[in-house]
Design an enzyme around this catalytic site. Structure first.
Site, mmCIF file in Angstrom:
data_model
loop_
_atom_site.group_PDB
_atom_site.id
_atom_site.type_symbol
_atom_site.label_atom_id
_atom_site.label_comp_id
_atom_site.label_asym_id
_atom_site.label_seq_id
_atom_site.Cartn_x
_atom_site.Cartn_y
_atom_site.Cartn_z
ATOM 1 N N GLN A 121 0.957 -1.179 0.048
ATOM 2 C CA GLN A 121 0.145 0.016 0.060
ATOM 3 C C GLN A 121 0.664 1.195 0.099
ATOM 4 O O GLN A 121 0.352 2.381 -0.095
ATOM 5 C CB GLN A 121 -0.943 -0.068 1.160
ATOM 6 C CG GLN A 121 -1.802 -1.074 1.088
ATOM 7 C CD GLN A 121 -2.843 -0.921 2.322
ATOM 8 O OE1 GLN A 121 -2.664 -0.528 3.478
ATOM 9 N NE2 GLN A 121 -3.984 -1.916 2.319
ATOM 10 N N CYS A 122 2.215 1.109 0.148
ATOM 11 C CA CYS A 122 3.019 2.246 0.135
ATOM 12 C C CYS A 122 3.622 2.476 -0.911
ATOM 13 O O CYS A 122 4.230 1.590 -1.567
ATOM 14 C CB CYS A 122 4.240 1.901 1.232
ATOM 15 S SG CYS A 122 5.583 3.217 1.532
ATOM 16 N N SER A 123 3.618 3.679 -1.622
ATOM 17 C CA SER A 123 4.364 4.170 -2.920
ATOM 18 C C SER A 123 5.844 3.955 -2.808
ATOM 19 O O SER A 123 6.333 3.726 -3.991
ATOM 20 C CB SER A 123 3.733 5.612 -3.373
ATOM 21 O OG SER A 123 4.189 6.456 -2.561
#
Length: 122
Positions: free
Chosen positions: A13-15
């Site tokens: 979920q983390c870019s």
């Protein structure tokens, strides 16, 4: 932690984490993915990773997270005597761990949050 193979501690979920896996893919690096929120590291694993990073636990802590605020981590000491308290908190609350962390096959490690850190893997 797998020895002899590159591993990324990843949160999909983390870019920044997605950018790191894309970089590794583009570079043709063979690696394993550890979704550290689903398979949290133990305190001993964190100690080993901190050693490989040459960092202290407060260096890889997301102090802006609500959990950190609830724990009052901004008031915690940052001395060798405080180290275990920080490590235990990271082990208990893996969301506090900065991401992504890339553990290289040669025994190194990098907190791969920006392009310069990613380039250091080349």
């Amino acid at each position: 932690m797998t020895s002899g193979q590159t591993e990324i501690w990843h949160n999909p979920q983390c870019s920044k984490s997605r950018n790191a896996t894309a970089f590794l893919d583009e570079a043709g690096v063979q690696y394993s993915v550890r979704r550290y929120l689903d398979a949290p590291p133990t305190a001993d694993e964190l100690r080993a990773v901190l050693s490989r990073l040459g960092a202290e636990p407060w260096d890889i802590t997301r102090t802006g997270e609500q959990i950190a605020k609830d724990l009052g981590m901004s008031e915690w000491g940052r001395t060798p005597a405080d180290r275990d308290r920080w490590i235990e908190a990271l082990a208990e609350h893996p969301r506090l761990i900065q991401r992504p962390i890339v553990l290289t096959a040669d025994g190194g490690a990098v907190l791969a949050r920006d392009e310069d850190a990613l380039r250091s893997l080349e």
